[in-house]
Design a protein around this motif. Structure first.
Motif, PDB file in Angstrom:
ATOM      1  N   TYR B  11       0.891  -1.169   0.000  1.00 21.79           N
ATOM      2  CA  TYR B  11       0.000   0.000   0.000  1.00 21.79           C
ATOM      3  C   TYR B  11       0.922   1.209   0.000  1.00 21.79           C
ATOM      4  O   TYR B  11       1.580   1.470   1.010  1.00 21.79           O
ATOM      5  CB  TYR B  11      -0.874   0.015   1.245  1.00 21.79           C
ATOM      6  CG  TYR B  11      -1.922  -1.070   1.266  1.00 21.79           C
ATOM      7  CD1 TYR B  11      -3.012  -1.015   0.403  1.00 21.79           C
ATOM      8  CD2 TYR B  11      -1.830  -2.144   2.137  1.00 21.79           C
ATOM      9  CE1 TYR B  11      -3.986  -2.001   0.411  1.00 21.79           C
ATOM     10  CE2 TYR B  11      -2.797  -3.127   2.155  1.00 21.79           C
ATOM     11  CZ  TYR B  11      -3.869  -3.055   1.288  1.00 21.79           C
ATOM     12  OH  TYR B  11      -4.829  -4.028   1.300  1.00 21.79           O
ATOM     13  N   VAL B  16       3.167  -4.892   2.601  1.00 20.99           N
ATOM     14  CA  VAL B  16       2.348  -5.593   3.581  1.00 20.99           C
ATOM     15  C   VAL B  16       2.441  -7.106   3.404  1.00 20.99           C
ATOM     16  O   VAL B  16       2.462  -7.856   4.368  1.00 20.99           O
ATOM     17  CB  VAL B  16       0.887  -5.112   3.463  1.00 20.99           C
ATOM     18  CG1 VAL B  16      -0.045  -6.037   4.188  1.00 20.99           C
ATOM     19  CG2 VAL B  16       0.758  -3.698   4.006  1.00 20.99           C
ATOM     20  N   SER B  36      -4.652 -10.815  13.195  1.00 23.47           N
ATOM     21  CA  SER B  36      -5.215  -9.705  12.422  1.00 23.47           C
ATOM     22  C   SER B  36      -4.095  -8.767  11.992  1.00 23.47           C
ATOM     23  O   SER B  36      -3.172  -8.511  12.757  1.00 23.47           O
ATOM     24  CB  SER B  36      -6.195  -8.905  13.269  1.00 23.47           C
ATOM     25  OG  SER B  36      -7.325  -9.672  13.516  1.00 23.47           O
ATOM     26  N   GLY B  37      -4.190  -8.293  10.779  1.00 23.31           N
ATOM     27  CA  GLY B  37      -3.231  -7.299  10.312  1.00 23.31           C
ATOM     28  C   GLY B  37      -1.960  -7.887   9.746  1.00 23.31           C
ATOM     29  O   GLY B  37      -1.028  -7.155   9.425  1.00 23.31           O
ATOM     30  N   CYS B  38      -1.877  -9.212   9.622  1.00 22.59           N
ATOM     31  CA  CYS B  38      -0.626  -9.776   9.118  1.00 22.59           C
ATOM     32  C   CYS B  38      -0.622  -9.856   7.595  1.00 22.59           C
ATOM     33  O   CYS B  38       0.327 -10.340   6.999  1.00 22.59           O
ATOM     34  CB  CYS B  38      -0.335 -11.135   9.750  1.00 22.59           C
ATOM     35  SG  CYS B  38      -1.376 -12.455   9.151  1.00 22.59           S
ATOM     36  N   GLY B  39      -1.684  -9.400   6.950  1.00 24.27           N
ATOM     37  CA  GLY B  39      -1.679  -9.308   5.488  1.00 24.27           C
ATOM     38  C   GLY B  39      -2.459 -10.399   4.784  1.00 24.27           C
ATOM     39  O   GLY B  39      -2.348 -10.555   3.568  1.00 24.27           O
ATOM     40  N   LYS B  40      -3.282 -11.126   5.526  1.00 27.75           N
ATOM     41  CA  LYS B  40      -4.023 -12.242   4.916  1.00 27.75           C
ATOM     42  C   LYS B  40      -5.006 -11.740   3.855  1.00 27.75           C
ATOM     43  O   LYS B  40      -5.015 -12.226   2.720  1.00 27.75           O
ATOM     44  CB  LYS B  40      -4.796 -13.020   5.996  1.00 27.75           C
ATOM     45  CG  LYS B  40      -3.928 -13.515   7.138  1.00 27.75           C
ATOM     46  CD  LYS B  40      -4.723 -14.315   8.150  1.00 27.75           C
ATOM     47  CE  LYS B  40      -5.817 -13.536   8.844  1.00 27.75           C
ATOM     48  NZ  LYS B  40      -5.344 -12.478   9.751  1.00 27.75           N
ATOM     49  N   SER B  41      -5.832 -10.757   4.233  1.00 26.99           N
ATOM     50  CA  SER B  41      -6.819 -10.242   3.284  1.00 26.99           C
ATOM     51  C   SER B  41      -6.146  -9.626   2.073  1.00 26.99           C
ATOM     52  O   SER B  41      -6.586  -9.802   0.933  1.00 26.99           O
ATOM     53  CB  SER B  41      -7.711  -9.190   3.941  1.00 26.99           C
ATOM     54  OG  SER B  41      -8.377  -9.744   5.036  1.00 26.99           O
ATOM     55  N   THR B  42      -5.080  -8.890   2.327  1.00 27.81           N
ATOM     56  CA  THR B  42      -4.357  -8.257   1.233  1.00 27.81           C
ATOM     57  C   THR B  42      -3.865  -9.303   0.236  1.00 27.81           C
ATOM     58  O   THR B  42      -4.015  -9.144  -0.977  1.00 27.81           O
ATOM     59  CB  THR B  42      -3.153  -7.463   1.791  1.00 27.81           C
ATOM     60  OG1 THR B  42      -3.635  -6.583   2.808  1.00 27.81           O
ATOM     61  CG2 THR B  42      -2.463  -6.666   0.703  1.00 27.81           C
ATOM     62  N   ASN B  53      -5.977   0.231  -4.082  1.00 29.95           N
ATOM     63  CA  ASN B  53      -4.904   0.935  -3.380  1.00 29.95           C
ATOM     64  C   ASN B  53      -3.642   0.080  -3.276  1.00 29.95           C
ATOM     65  O   ASN B  53      -2.572   0.590  -2.991  1.00 29.95           O
ATOM     66  CB  ASN B  53      -5.354   1.308  -1.968  1.00 29.95           C
ATOM     67  CG  ASN B  53      -6.563   2.218  -1.996  1.00 29.95           C
ATOM     68  OD1 ASN B  53      -6.633   3.106  -2.836  1.00 29.95           O
ATOM     69  ND2 ASN B  53      -7.505   1.972  -1.119  1.00 29.95           N
ATOM     70  N   PHE B 269       4.659  -2.721   9.634  1.00 30.78           N
ATOM     71  CA  PHE B 269       5.107  -2.978   8.270  1.00 30.78           C
ATOM     72  C   PHE B 269       6.019  -1.873   7.749  1.00 30.78           C
ATOM     73  O   PHE B 269       6.520  -1.940   6.649  1.00 30.78           O
ATOM     74  CB  PHE B 269       3.912  -3.128   7.342  1.00 30.78           C
ATOM     75  CG  PHE B 269       3.203  -4.435   7.508  1.00 30.78           C
ATOM     76  CD1 PHE B 269       3.794  -5.602   7.057  1.00 30.78           C
ATOM     77  CD2 PHE B 269       1.978  -4.500   8.140  1.00 30.78           C
ATOM     78  CE1 PHE B 269       3.142  -6.821   7.212  1.00 30.78           C
ATOM     79  CE2 PHE B 269       1.327  -5.709   8.295  1.00 30.78           C
ATOM     80  CZ  PHE B 269       1.905  -6.871   7.835  1.00 30.78           C
TER      81      PHE B 269
HETATM   82  N1  ADP Z   1      -6.471   0.049   1.905  1.00 31.21           N
HETATM   83  C1  ADP Z   1      -5.384   0.026   2.712  1.00 31.21           C
HETATM   84  N2  ADP Z   1      -4.512   1.058   2.675  1.00 31.21           N
HETATM   85  C2  ADP Z   1      -3.425   1.057   3.478  1.00 31.21           C
HETATM   86  N3  ADP Z   1      -3.106   0.076   4.328  1.00 31.21           N
HETATM   87  C3  ADP Z   1      -3.931  -0.989   4.402  1.00 31.21           C
HETATM   88  C4  ADP Z   1      -5.110  -1.070   3.596  1.00 31.21           C
HETATM   89  N4  ADP Z   1      -5.740  -2.228   3.881  1.00 31.21           N
HETATM   90  C5  ADP Z   1      -4.983  -2.846   4.813  1.00 31.21           C
HETATM   91  N5  ADP Z   1      -3.894  -2.107   5.130  1.00 31.21           N
HETATM   92  C6  ADP Z   1      -2.848  -2.482   6.084  1.00 31.21           C
HETATM   93  O1  ADP Z   1      -2.261  -3.670   5.652  1.00 31.21           O
HETATM   94  C7  ADP Z   1      -1.978  -4.535   6.742  1.00 31.21           C
HETATM   95  C8  ADP Z   1      -2.574  -5.894   6.483  1.00 31.21           C
HETATM   96  O2  ADP Z   1      -3.975  -5.781   6.421  1.00 31.21           O
HETATM   97  P1  ADP Z   1      -4.899  -7.023   6.065  1.00 31.21           P
HETATM   98  O3  ADP Z   1      -4.396  -7.659   4.826  1.00 31.21           O
HETATM   99  O4  ADP Z   1      -6.301  -6.545   6.063  1.00 31.21           O
HETATM  100  O5  ADP Z   1      -4.647  -7.977   7.309  1.00 31.21           O
HETATM  101  P2  ADP Z   1      -5.484  -9.237   7.807  1.00 31.21           P
HETATM  102  O6  ADP Z   1      -6.502  -9.570   6.783  1.00 31.21           O
HETATM  103  O7  ADP Z   1      -4.447 -10.296   7.981  1.00 31.21           O
HETATM  104  O8  ADP Z   1      -6.079  -8.867   9.108  1.00 31.21           O
HETATM  105  C9  ADP Z   1      -2.511  -3.857   7.974  1.00 31.21           C
HETATM  106  O9  ADP Z   1      -1.423  -3.281   8.668  1.00 31.21           O
HETATM  107  C10 ADP Z   1      -3.418  -2.795   7.449  1.00 31.21           C
HETATM  108  O10 ADP Z   1      -3.365  -1.674   8.287  1.00 31.21           O
END
Ligand code: ADP
Ligand code: MG
Lengths: 320, 310
Positions: B11, B16, B36-42, B53, B269
């Motif tokens: 991002y 990430v 949470s926040g380790c980048g799984k969704s990303t 983004n 990150f």
């Molecule tokens: N749209 C975004 N813009 C900037 N940073 C993001 C965005 N979405 C997620 N992040 C950051 O990326 C990191 C990983 O997020 P995410 O993939 O949602 O984690 P998870 O799904 O493992 O909880 C987090 O630190 C989050 O703050």
């Protein structure tokens, strides 16, 4: 029609609301006029004789009787209300013409100005607002933002004077006064368009942007819906109700008559009439004008409400 | 079928997802677990390039040997919802509130096949829903998402995902927003889909029950990279990575004992210094862990771990 039941219920509810609101608004205006220190009878006589200080006390009292001003406030209001209920808005104190006729006559130029200005405002603001939301923070969005802030922060009399100075004095392409002619409409319409578009573009942009950030946008993308379809078939449909609501608001504002603009450009509409009635404290004229504005807004509100019912299922099914 | 190699996703300037490698074979369910926040969704969204983004800053995503990161917009659009379907955490939020469920099913097919007819789509939807034991299809078709429960929307989302017979389903915490019975139902449906359609799945979850019940393989993610990857039972019974061990200990049991947490905070990150991301929280960390990136160790044939001391 599927929505007929809801619409009928709405009409019934809003008819009652309308009556209450109208009585409230007119009562308040009547009261404000009543406690104002200026005596309309005196003004009427002065206006007729053209001489200040030459009106005798007896003449004033006689005139007050004629106008019904000697009666108690509540009696005055009640008799006015009774007349209104019978379709009689009274007579103008300055011109002696029926208020109804005065309003009808002045409503025409205002309506023409409104139609042209609103149409152009919508044609500019809606596409530009949508574009700025989709291309957020790009060049055009930034340029539009600057112009919007300028337009919002300048009062209408200032914009009017600047345009007058440029087009009538410096360039001399437009006449200063051109009553009820297309040429004379250009500048007042321009001021209205600048003022309303500045706000409307930002409002459209904000609501579209809010929708674009909703999760269903990514949900649709994940199902393979193209960006164009997401915008036109999902986002814009969901933005339609607020966009329409604001459009109705600008319609109401414009149709009520833009006093300052109409006065500056001598556009002989309701706004100018309102200013004149206030300066001469023309009781029944002012009351008629207030009534007109209230009715316009109530009708616009109602129309927007019904449109919202039809467009948004959340409203239709009573969820919002 | 899906082969993610050294993927990095950023991002802006923040990376990430960091050198993530992951493989999903045909008919296989792989679960990704991690804080949470380790980048799984990303990581999951990047498979369909869904986040505007986010930018892919390295690596490749091979799907049937095509690199998704190199596809054109329209080619990616054709993958979405047809070959690769996605299920979100809050399905009812990921459906347009002003469109009926019937429209959702129809549109999902229509965008990939212009000739699709609405009644044929609904017939197919009905068939799928019946198989997934979703009754009252007529009522559901004419409902709006906000008129249905979260669990119902999630089940509908699974049915909608099946409309174009995808080869791969991505699911981002599909049970997290649901109550326990609805969770069980969603797990059952996903299992049914896998068993009957041989669909591969990549599922992000916090729920160890989902991992144990559903997945063939599990990937433990930490700080944007894979810490450990292998057969689910192997991972649960013989965790190698200190983080995996701590994670399994942290699962609450039904015996009244409060589980142990993991001390310290998940990594930021912002920094790009080398070393193992877990080192600051690791009991057995040595100097070398802060300096060198963890090495890949093969525990057994289907079990790898990224740690210098495993
Ligand atoms: N749209 C975004 N813009 C900037 N940073 C993001 C965005 N979405 C997620 N992040 C950051 O990326 C990191 C990983 O997020 P995410 O993939 O949602 O984690 P998870 O799904 O493992 O909880 C987090 O630190 C989050 O703050
Ligand atoms: Mg997540």
């Amino acid at each position: 029609m599927r929505h007929l039941g809801t619409v009928c219920k709405k009409i019934a509810i809003s008819a009652v609301q309308t009556a209450v609101i109208l009585i409230g608004i007119t009562l308040v205006t009547f009261f404000i006029l009543h406690i104002s220190p200026v005596n309309p009878a005196e003004i009427y006589l002065m206006g007729n004789s053209g001489n200040v200080g030459q009106v005798s006390q007896e003449a004033i009292e006689e005139q007050e009787k004629k106008m019904g001003l000697d009666k108690p406030f509540i009696v005055q209001y009640a008799s006015w209300l009774n007349n209104v209920a019978h379709g009689d808005l009274g007579k103008s104190m300055t011109t002696s013409k029926p208020v109804k006729d005065e309003i009808a006559e002045h409503a025409v130029p205002t309506a023409v100005l409104t139609a042209v200005s609103l149409l152009i405002t919508v044609l500019i603001s809606v596409p530009l607002g949508i574009y700025c939301a989709v291309k957020k923070d790009r060049a055009l969005d930034n340029i539009v933002r600057i112009f919007s802030f300028l337009g919002i922060s300048m009062p209408s009399f200032f914009i009017s004077l600047v345009l007058l100075w440029i087009f009538c004095l410096k360039l001399q392409v437009l006449p200063v006064i051109a009553q009820r002619s297309p040429k004379g409409m250009i500048l007042p319409a321009a001021v209205l368009i600048i003022q309303c578009s500045s706000k409307y573009i930002r409002q459209v942009r904000a609501v579209v942007l809010e929708q674009l950030n909703q999760e269903y946008v990514m949900g649709a993308a994940a199902r393979g819906v193209s960006e164009r379809d997401i915008l036109f078939k999902h986002v814009l449909k969901n933005s339609a109700v607020p966009i329409l609501t604001w459009c109705g608001m600008y319609f109401g504002i414009m149709l009520g008559g833009a006093s300052v603009i109409e006065t500056i450009f001598s556009w002989d509409g309701l706004g100018k009439l309102a200013v004149e009635s206030v300066t001469t404290l023309d009781y029944y004229m002012i009351q008629g004008f207030v009534l007109w504005t209230a009715v316009v807004f109530l009708i616009v509100n109602f129309a927007v409400d019904v449109a919202g019912d039809i467009i948004d299922p959340r409203v239709k099914r009573g969820r919002i | 079928m899906l082969d993610i190699k050294n993927l990095s996703v950023s991002y802006g300037k923040t990376r990430v997802v960091r050198n993530l490698s992951l493989k999903v074979n045909t008919g296989e369910i792989v679960c990704i677990v991690g804080e949470s926040g380790c980048g799984k969704s990303t990581a999951l969204k990047s498979v369909l390039m869904l986040d505007k983004n986010a930018s892919i800053s390295g690596g490749e995503i091979l799907f049937d040997n095509k690199d998704i990161t190199k596809l054109k917009t329209e080619e990616i659009r054709h993958l979405r919802g047809s070959e690769i379907a996605m299920i979100f955490q809050n399905s009812y939020l990921s459906m347009n509130p002003t469109k009926t469920i019937g429209h959702l099913f129809y549109e999902t097919v229509k965008v990939h096949n212009k000739k699709a007819k609405k009644n044929q789509c609904l017939e197919k939807a009905e068939e799928i829903m019946k198989k997934l034991r979703l009754w009252e299809t007529e009522r559901i078709f004419s409902s709006y998402p906000f008129e249905l429960s979260g669990g119902m929307c999630q089940r509908i989302a699974i049915a909608a995902a099946m409309m174009n017979d995808p080869k791969l389903i991505l699911a981002d915490e599909p049970t997290s927003a649901l109550d326990v019975t609805a969770q069980a139902e969603v797990i059952r449906l996903l299992k049914y889909v896998k068993d009957n359609y041989n669909t591969s799945m990549l599922i992000v979850t916090h729920n160890m029950g989902v991992v144990a019940n559903l997945s063939d393989k599990a990937a433990v993610m930490y700080g944007g990279s894979i810490a450990e990857f292998g057969d689910t039972w192997d991972i649960i019974n013989n965790p190698a990575h200190p983080y995996t061990k701590a994670l399994i200990k942290a699962v609450p049991e039904m015996n009244g004992k409060v589980p142990e947490g993991i001390e310290g905070l998940p990594p930021e990150f912002s920094d790009e210094k080398g070393g193992c991301p877990f080192a600051p929280r690791c009991y057995s960390a040595k100097d070398i862990c802060y300096k060198n990136s963890p090495e890949k160790h093969v525990v057994s044939k289907e079990h790898i771990v990224y740690c210098n001391f495993c």
